[in-house]
Scaffold this motif. Structure first.
Motif, PDB file in Angstrom:
ATOM      1  N   GLY A 125       0.732  -1.481  -0.089  1.00 18.62           N
ATOM      2  CA  GLY A 125      -0.184   0.470  -0.085  1.00 18.62           C
ATOM      3  C   GLY A 125       0.694   1.014   0.200  1.00 18.62           C
ATOM      4  O   GLY A 125       1.686   0.997   0.166  1.00 18.62           O
ATOM      5  N   TYR A 126       0.261   2.209  -0.542  1.00 14.96           N
ATOM      6  CA  TYR A 126       1.064   3.591  -0.432  1.00 14.96           C
ATOM      7  C   TYR A 126       0.094   4.133   0.018  1.00 14.96           C
ATOM      8  O   TYR A 126      -1.603   4.619   0.377  1.00 14.96           O
ATOM      9  N   LEU A 127       0.551   5.308   1.612  1.00 15.60           N
ATOM     10  CA  LEU A 127       0.223   6.116   2.412  1.00 15.60           C
ATOM     11  C   LEU A 127       0.607   7.512   2.221  1.00 15.60           C
ATOM     12  O   LEU A 127       1.793   7.719   2.218  1.00 15.60           O
ATOM     13  N   GLY A 128      -0.557   8.633   1.547  1.00 10.05           N
ATOM     14  CA  GLY A 128       0.400  10.206   1.606  1.00 10.05           C
ATOM     15  C   GLY A 128      -0.204  10.710   2.988  1.00 10.05           C
ATOM     16  O   GLY A 128      -1.431  10.269   2.782  1.00 10.05           O
ATOM     17  N   THR A 129      -0.338  11.927   3.216  1.00  8.86           N
ATOM     18  CA  THR A 129      -0.381  12.638   4.303  1.00  8.86           C
ATOM     19  C   THR A 129       0.087  13.781   4.215  1.00  8.86           C
ATOM     20  O   THR A 129       1.194  14.163   4.909  1.00  8.86           O
ATOM     21  N   LEU A 130      -1.027  15.221   4.090  1.00  3.79           N
ATOM     22  CA  LEU A 130      -0.061  16.087   3.776  1.00  3.79           C
ATOM     23  C   LEU A 130      -0.744  17.102   5.076  1.00  3.79           C
ATOM     24  O   LEU A 130      -2.007  17.301   5.141  1.00  3.79           O
ATOM     25  N   GLY A 131      -0.118  17.923   5.428  1.00  3.52           N
ATOM     26  CA  GLY A 131      -0.305  18.732   6.554  1.00  3.52           C
ATOM     27  C   GLY A 131      -0.639  20.441   5.993  1.00  3.52           C
ATOM     28  O   GLY A 131       1.035  20.728   5.809  1.00  3.52           O
ATOM     29  N   HIS A 132      -1.035  21.351   6.668  1.00  4.67           N
ATOM     30  CA  HIS A 132      -0.746  22.429   5.801  1.00  4.67           C
ATOM     31  C   HIS A 132      -1.700  23.341   7.518  1.00  4.67           C
ATOM     32  O   HIS A 132      -2.589  23.260   8.043  1.00  4.67           O
ATOM     33  N   LYS A 133      -1.716  24.870   7.588  1.00  4.58           N
ATOM     34  CA  LYS A 133      -1.473  25.794   8.991  1.00  4.58           C
ATOM     35  C   LYS A 133      -1.401  25.061  10.298  1.00  4.58           C
ATOM     36  O   LYS A 133      -2.096  25.189  10.773  1.00  4.58           O
ATOM     37  N   LEU A 134      -0.058  24.295  10.325  1.00  2.00           N
ATOM     38  CA  LEU A 134       0.226  23.258  10.991  1.00  2.00           C
ATOM     39  C   LEU A 134       0.736  24.732  12.267  1.00  2.00           C
ATOM     40  O   LEU A 134       1.755  25.700  11.997  1.00  2.00           O
ATOM     41  N   THR A 135       0.812  24.134  13.525  1.00  4.24           N
ATOM     42  CA  THR A 135       0.422  25.399  14.597  1.00  4.24           C
ATOM     43  C   THR A 135       2.030  25.009  14.557  1.00  4.24           C
ATOM     44  O   THR A 135       2.920  24.262  15.390  1.00  4.24           O
ATOM     45  N   VAL A 136       3.203  26.149  14.882  1.00 11.17           N
ATOM     46  CA  VAL A 136       4.409  26.532  15.658  1.00 11.17           C
ATOM     47  C   VAL A 136       4.201  26.215  17.175  1.00 11.17           C
ATOM     48  O   VAL A 136       3.946  26.059  17.497  1.00 11.17           O
ATOM     49  N   THR A 137       5.320  25.130  17.577  1.00  8.00           N
ATOM     50  CA  THR A 137       5.605  25.172  18.821  1.00  8.00           C
ATOM     51  C   THR A 137       6.236  26.200  19.505  1.00  8.00           C
ATOM     52  O   THR A 137       7.658  25.594  19.262  1.00  8.00           O
ATOM     53  N   GLY A 138       5.455  26.973  20.584  1.00  9.48           N
ATOM     54  CA  GLY A 138       6.342  27.949  21.195  1.00  9.48           C
ATOM     55  C   GLY A 138       6.053  29.225  19.922  1.00  9.48           C
ATOM     56  O   GLY A 138       5.449  29.633  19.812  1.00  9.48           O
ATOM     57  N   THR A 139       7.161  29.777  19.451  1.00  9.71           N
ATOM     58  CA  THR A 139       6.686  31.543  19.330  1.00  9.71           C
ATOM     59  C   THR A 139       7.786  31.546  18.388  1.00  9.71           C
ATOM     60  O   THR A 139       8.958  30.821  18.575  1.00  9.71           O
ATOM     61  N   ARG A 140       7.733  32.404  17.462  1.00 11.12           N
ATOM     62  CA  ARG A 140       8.927  32.879  16.954  1.00 11.12           C
ATOM     63  C   ARG A 140       8.388  34.214  16.655  1.00 11.12           C
ATOM     64  O   ARG A 140       7.944  35.417  17.294  1.00 11.12           O
ATOM     65  N   THR A 141      10.321  34.907  16.376  1.00 12.73           N
ATOM     66  CA  THR A 141      10.435  36.543  16.716  1.00 12.73           C
ATOM     67  C   THR A 141       9.997  37.245  14.989  1.00 12.73           C
ATOM     68  O   THR A 141      10.320  36.201  13.827  1.00 12.73           O
ATOM     69  N   ILE A 142       9.145  38.145  15.299  1.00 14.06           N
ATOM     70  CA  ILE A 142       8.995  39.310  14.208  1.00 14.06           C
ATOM     71  C   ILE A 142       9.870  40.400  14.011  1.00 14.06           C
ATOM     72  O   ILE A 142       8.795  41.087  13.285  1.00 14.06           O
ATOM     73  N   ASN A 143      10.143  40.455  15.156  1.00 14.78           N
ATOM     74  CA  ASN A 143      11.665  41.758  15.179  1.00 14.78           C
ATOM     75  C   ASN A 143      13.192  41.894  14.758  1.00 14.78           C
ATOM     76  O   ASN A 143      13.592  41.844  14.970  1.00 14.78           O
TER      77      ASN A 143
END
Length: 261
Positions: A20-38
């Motif tokens: 068998g073949y299995l494919g899984t696509l994920g979008h708009k996944l949540t980042v664990t923690g934070t990211r800087t925007i500065n």
């Protein structure tokens, strides 16, 4: 999104084959923690008063909590051969060949693949997932010895049957390749003091250290001598997850005895 295609076929001897073949696509996944925007845009980064170059220079840092910016894709092929229990014997074999890529870290990763290095270049965060395990095999078997009352080797004496009959053995065997790890600088502030992470440069192939087994406590699995700090005010040239850790071979053997009450 998940999609799969499987073919099953019954074989002689109470056996089942499946591929068998299995494919899984994920979008708009949540980042664990934070990211800087500065973070300072690399296009305008220069030595000197770095704080004045930040998008929000009045703040030392501005962070976004758990942004939903992640993407992932998994593609795998699975092959299975299974023998149903009959005549005291059963086995199952399962092999998976797969590849998993994402651009954010999972909450509980098998390896470690540091993402979110350059706020202005999200493509640089795309690479092998810390959960990527390219090859994995699981096998199990149970075998009842044909000795005892009602078995091929019949024992009529109840005392002898209680001693020699009712024995079986089982085996669970797992083999898997290693998972990838990223290599980052310990103190990115000395290189690029507004980046969340700075990946290293490499002077050679990412080979494992052949002597790591000599002393597990003092030797690293990776040959760390090939990783060097990038020049100041630059990001490293390494990808997100470039060094593969050790695989594993695990076996569980059981010897069982049935008693008739």
């Amino acid at each position: 999104q998940t999609f799969n295609f499987n073919i099953q076929r019954m074989l002689p001897g109470n056996m089942l084959f499946e591929i068998g073949y299995l494919g899984t696509l994920g979008h708009k996944l949540t980042v664990t923690g934070t990211r800087t925007i500065n973070q300072v845009d690399p296009a305008v980064m220069r030595a000197g008063n770095v704080q004045a170059l930040r998008p929000f220079p009045q703040f030392s840092d501005v962070r976004e909590h758990s942004p939903t910016i992640g993407n992932s894709n998994y593609h795998g092929t699975n092959i299975k051969l299974e023998k149903r229990f009959s005549k005291g014997f059963q086995f199952g074999m399962n092999y998976t060949w797969s590849k998993m890529i994402d651009d954010v870290n999972s909450r509980n990763e098998l390896g470690a693949s540091n993402a979110l290095a350059n706020f202005y270049n999200r493509r640089a965060d795309r690479g092998l997932s810390g959960n990527h395990d390219g090859h994995r095999y699981i096998g199990n078997t149970v075998y009842e010895l044909p000795v005892g009352k009602g078995k091929a080797i019949h024992i009529g004496n109840p005392v002898l049957d209680a001693i020699a009959g009712g024995w079986s053995t089982g085996l669970i065997l797992e083999f898997r390749t290693g998972v990838p790890f990223g290599v980052v600088e310990n103190n990115p502030a000395t290189i690029y003091n507004t980046a969340a992470a700075v990946r290293s440069n490499a002077t050679g192939p990412y080979a494992d250290n052949p002597n790591w087994r000599a002393n597990v406590l003092s030797q690293t699995y990776f040959d760390s001598s090939i990783f060097v700090a990038p020049p100041a005010l630059t990001f490293g040239t390494l990808g997100r997850a470039v060094a593969t850790g050790p695989g594993a071979l695990i076996g569980d053997l059981s010897v069982l005895k049935d008693f008739t009450m």
